[in-house]
Scaffold this motif. Structure first.
Motif, PDB file in Angstrom:
ATOM      1  N   GLY A  79       0.987  -1.534   0.291  1.00 20.85           N
ATOM      2  CA  GLY A  79      -0.195   0.064   0.103  1.00 20.85           C
ATOM      3  C   GLY A  79       0.665   0.921   0.130  1.00 20.85           C
ATOM      4  O   GLY A  79       1.917   1.526   0.719  1.00 20.85           O
ATOM      5  N   ILE A  80       0.238   2.672  -0.662  1.00 20.70           N
ATOM      6  CA  ILE A  80       1.178   3.883  -0.379  1.00 20.70           C
ATOM      7  C   ILE A  80       0.201   4.761   0.058  1.00 20.70           C
ATOM      8  O   ILE A  80      -1.532   4.763  -0.622  1.00 20.70           O
ATOM      9  CB  ILE A  80       1.571   4.008  -1.923  1.00 20.70           C
ATOM     10  N   ALA A  81       0.551   5.341   1.334  1.00 18.73           N
ATOM     11  CA  ALA A  81      -1.044   6.059   1.941  1.00 18.73           C
ATOM     12  C   ALA A  81      -0.657   7.684   1.762  1.00 18.73           C
ATOM     13  O   ALA A  81       0.667   7.891   1.545  1.00 18.73           O
ATOM     14  CB  ALA A  81      -1.004   5.713   3.703  1.00 18.73           C
ATOM     15  N   GLY A  85      -8.121  11.315   0.066  1.00 21.24           N
ATOM     16  CA  GLY A  85      -8.848  10.330  -1.070  1.00 21.24           C
ATOM     17  C   GLY A  85      -7.525  10.965  -2.718  1.00 21.24           C
ATOM     18  O   GLY A  85      -7.616   9.868  -3.562  1.00 21.24           O
ATOM     19  N   MET A  86      -8.107  11.894  -3.275  1.00 16.15           N
ATOM     20  CA  MET A  86      -7.408  12.102  -4.150  1.00 16.15           C
ATOM     21  C   MET A  86      -6.138  12.471  -4.462  1.00 16.15           C
ATOM     22  O   MET A  86      -5.972  12.824  -5.673  1.00 16.15           O
ATOM     23  CB  MET A  86      -7.944  13.995  -4.470  1.00 16.15           C
ATOM     24  N   GLY A  87      -5.548  12.260  -3.116  1.00 15.95           N
ATOM     25  CA  GLY A  87      -3.661  12.856  -3.124  1.00 15.95           C
ATOM     26  C   GLY A  87      -3.217  11.012  -3.718  1.00 15.95           C
ATOM     27  O   GLY A  87      -2.890  10.829  -4.313  1.00 15.95           O
ATOM     28  N   ALA A  88      -4.527   9.783  -3.644  1.00 18.68           N
ATOM     29  CA  ALA A  88      -4.035   8.680  -3.799  1.00 18.68           C
ATOM     30  C   ALA A  88      -4.659   7.996  -5.578  1.00 18.68           C
ATOM     31  O   ALA A  88      -3.857   7.481  -6.063  1.00 18.68           O
ATOM     32  CB  ALA A  88      -5.082   7.651  -2.615  1.00 18.68           C
ATOM     33  N   GLY A 218      -5.692   8.869   2.052  1.00 24.27           N
ATOM     34  CA  GLY A 218      -5.757   8.086   0.969  1.00 24.27           C
ATOM     35  C   GLY A 218      -4.870   7.162   1.395  1.00 24.27           C
ATOM     36  O   GLY A 218      -4.426   6.848   2.093  1.00 24.27           O
ATOM     37  N   VAL A 219      -4.893   6.403   0.310  1.00 22.83           N
ATOM     38  CA  VAL A 219      -4.247   5.237   0.457  1.00 22.83           C
ATOM     39  C   VAL A 219      -4.936   4.218  -1.137  1.00 22.83           C
ATOM     40  O   VAL A 219      -5.961   3.926  -1.827  1.00 22.83           O
ATOM     41  CB  VAL A 219      -4.777   3.539   1.354  1.00 22.83           C
ATOM     42  N   VAL A 220      -3.047   4.063  -0.918  1.00 18.93           N
ATOM     43  CA  VAL A 220      -3.394   3.173  -3.097  1.00 18.93           C
ATOM     44  C   VAL A 220      -3.202   1.627  -2.481  1.00 18.93           C
ATOM     45  O   VAL A 220      -2.109   1.265  -1.874  1.00 18.93           O
ATOM     46  CB  VAL A 220      -2.257   3.889  -4.231  1.00 18.93           C
ATOM     47  N   VAL A 221      -3.574   1.184  -2.860  1.00 21.40           N
ATOM     48  CA  VAL A 221      -3.102  -0.865  -2.824  1.00 21.40           C
ATOM     49  C   VAL A 221      -2.360  -1.354  -4.019  1.00 21.40           C
ATOM     50  O   VAL A 221      -3.988  -0.892  -5.087  1.00 21.40           O
ATOM     51  CB  VAL A 221      -4.471  -1.367  -1.521  1.00 21.40           C
ATOM     52  N   ASP A 229       6.890  -0.816  -6.428  1.00 22.81           N
ATOM     53  CA  ASP A 229       7.751  -0.389  -7.072  1.00 22.81           C
ATOM     54  C   ASP A 229       7.647   1.410  -7.178  1.00 22.81           C
ATOM     55  O   ASP A 229       8.270   2.261  -7.486  1.00 22.81           O
ATOM     56  CB  ASP A 229       8.662  -0.845  -7.691  1.00 22.81           C
ATOM     57  N   GLU A 230       7.256   1.383  -9.321  1.00 23.48           N
ATOM     58  CA  GLU A 230       6.788   1.740  -9.729  1.00 23.48           C
ATOM     59  C   GLU A 230       5.935   3.372  -9.678  1.00 23.48           C
ATOM     60  O   GLU A 230       6.509   3.968  -9.799  1.00 23.48           O
ATOM     61  CB  GLU A 230       5.689   1.370 -11.269  1.00 23.48           C
ATOM     62  N   LEU A 231       4.987   3.051  -8.896  1.00 26.34           N
ATOM     63  CA  LEU A 231       4.436   3.986  -8.052  1.00 26.34           C
ATOM     64  C   LEU A 231       4.902   4.881  -6.868  1.00 26.34           C
ATOM     65  O   LEU A 231       4.254   5.768  -6.582  1.00 26.34           O
ATOM     66  CB  LEU A 231       2.494   3.970  -7.512  1.00 26.34           C
ATOM     67  N   TRP A 232       5.645   3.423  -5.499  1.00 24.67           N
ATOM     68  CA  TRP A 232       6.605   4.179  -4.717  1.00 24.67           C
ATOM     69  C   TRP A 232       7.198   5.165  -5.190  1.00 24.67           C
ATOM     70  O   TRP A 232       6.990   6.739  -4.601  1.00 24.67           O
ATOM     71  CB  TRP A 232       7.195   3.117  -4.436  1.00 24.67           C
ATOM     72  N   HIS A 233       7.812   5.208  -6.159  1.00 24.64           N
ATOM     73  CA  HIS A 233       8.758   6.292  -6.694  1.00 24.64           C
ATOM     74  C   HIS A 233       8.341   7.431  -7.240  1.00 24.64           C
ATOM     75  O   HIS A 233       8.437   8.868  -6.650  1.00 24.64           O
ATOM     76  CB  HIS A 233       9.849   5.746  -7.710  1.00 24.64           C
ATOM     77  N   PHE A 234       7.277   7.648  -7.708  1.00 25.48           N
ATOM     78  CA  PHE A 234       6.212   8.344  -8.293  1.00 25.48           C
ATOM     79  C   PHE A 234       5.617   9.063  -7.048  1.00 25.48           C
ATOM     80  O   PHE A 234       4.973  10.806  -6.690  1.00 25.48           O
ATOM     81  CB  PHE A 234       5.312   8.027  -8.950  1.00 25.48           C
TER      82      PHE A 234
END
Ligand SMILES: *Cc1c(COP(=O)(O)O)cnc(C)c1O
Length: 391
Positions: A79-81, A85-88, A218-221, A229-234
């Motif tokens: 997950g990426i917190a 929610g719009m941030g996610a 927000g959270v992205v799962v 890995d791709e989205l964490w860097h971004f």
């Protein structure tokens, strides 16, 4: 340390390690950064998500705990917190789309998401095709060589249409495009989109996950490691990360998610069935009612309950809607949803005010439509309140 002067000792506070026991509650690591004994460990940790903690925008133990908690509930890998929610949602949209790309989205979208997609189209050279949330043939027909992703919502706002996740995600997988599902309204207690084939799930934790109307997040799962890995860097470049205290409030709220969801769903059921019989009401939109277009699908996709949000149409149109809003006493007139308090909203004059009359009609929202986010109060008090406001 005893040789240091008071000015220095005041700055460098002792931090005795905790040994032989552990805190039961997740501690709030209210620090913006971390210090290292070994410079090599620091250097090596900066470029990857699973290294030692370095800097608050990259990761933080309280935030990581939230990421693991939501990913675990959703059956995802990571997950990426985020700070909202719009941030996610924007970590996903901006992290995956580039100029020239095409996306397919369901027609009935959360207002902020719809507005953001309009920005992508107007300013970033991205194109979009809208399809119904339950039409895999329309999705298949809309996909082009440059299509990168399909964007869905488990339960839409405010008409509570349920997306046919298994059918839509299967088409996406078949055609090699990513499927993204906003699962805010359902929560992983009612539906886990990854089990139905989704690649990415997004949440506004502001709503049911935190549940107490006291935090925005927000959270992205991600279903797999590569996407993470791709989205964490971004995400760290975008600066979307949340505050540790907000993450802690969300974690605390999540511990009672199952109890609250049960009550939200029961209260929605109690109110929706009574409103459906009320003479001032022409229609009630809740997937738990046999009259709702998504009822059959909802029975399969939401086995744990039909959700806590519903809407209804007043025979008296806009005037009746506005009168109702100013007559409720227990329910509160407010945006948002998913908290312990019952909230009511008049979409035509608030959340959906930017829609043209034609768009409003297409999304099924009338001048007299009222949205209710059922809280966890006693159901009889809620019905007494709504029925006196209708009288
Ligand atoms: C509230 C909401 C969002 C946006 O979340 P914020 O936390 O307000 O940024 C996105 N999707 C849905 C379905 C929501 O209800």
């Amino acid at each position: 340390m005893s040789e240091l002067r008071p000015e220095t000792r005041a700055v460098h506070v002792p931090q005795p390690p905790i040994e032989g026991s552990r805190p039961i509650s997740v501690p709030i690591y209210q620090t913006s950064g971390f210090t290292f004994d070994d410079p090599a460990v620091m250097a090596e940790s900066m470029g990857r998500p699973d290294g030692a903690y370095v800097y608050g925008r990259y990761s933080n133990p309280t935030v990581r705990s939230l990421e693991l908690a939501v990913a675990g509930l959703e059956g995802g890998a990571h997950g990426i917190a985020t700070g909202s929610g719009m941030g996610a949602i924007n970590v996903v949209l901006f992290g995956l789309l580039k100029p020239g790309d095409h996306l397919v989205a369901q027609r009935s979208l959360y207002g902020g998401t719809a507005a953001m997609i309009n920005e992508l189209v107007a300013r970033f050279g991205i194109t979009v095709t809208y399809v119904p949330e339950n039409d895999p043939a329309a999705l298949r027909a809309a996909v082009r060589p440059e299509t990168r992703l399909v964007y869905l919502e488990t339960i839409s706002n405010p008409m509570t249409l349920v997306a046919d996740l298994p059918a839509m995600c299967e088409v996406a997988r078949d055609l090699g495009i990513l499927s993204v599902v906003d699962n805010t309204f359902a929560t992983p207690l009612l539906c886990r989109p990854i089990e139905h084939g989704a690649d990415i799930v997004v949440h506004s934790t502001t709503k049911y996950l935190s549940g107490h109307t006291d935090v925005v997040g927000g959270v992205v799962v991600l279903s797999g490691r590569e996407l993470y890995d791709e989205l964490w860097h971004f995400a760290i470049e975008l600066g979307a990360s949340p505050d540790p205290f907000a993450s802690w409030l969300t974690l605390r709220g999540m511990q009672t998610l199952a109890l609250r969801m049960r009550r939200h769903c029961d209260n929605a059921h109690h109110l929706a069935t009574r409103l459906a019989e009320h003479p001032a009401v022409t229609a009630v939109h809740w997937p738990g009612l046999a009259t709702h277009p998504s009822h059959e699908l909802a029975g399969k996709l939401l086995p744990g309950g039909f959700g806590g949000v519903f809407s209804f149409d007043l025979a008296g149109g806009r005037a009746a809607g506005e009168k109702f809003m100013s007559s409720v006493r227990v329910a509160l007139l407010a945006p948002s949803l998913g908290g312990v308090e019952t909230l009511v909203l008049h979409p035509a004059s608030t959340s959906h005010r930017s829609l043209a009359p034609e768009e409003l009609r297409r999304s099924g929202i009338g001048e007299g439509t009222v949205r209710v986010a059922a809280g966890i109060e006693h159901p009889d008090d809620l019905w007494a309140d709504l029925s006196q406001a209708l009288a």
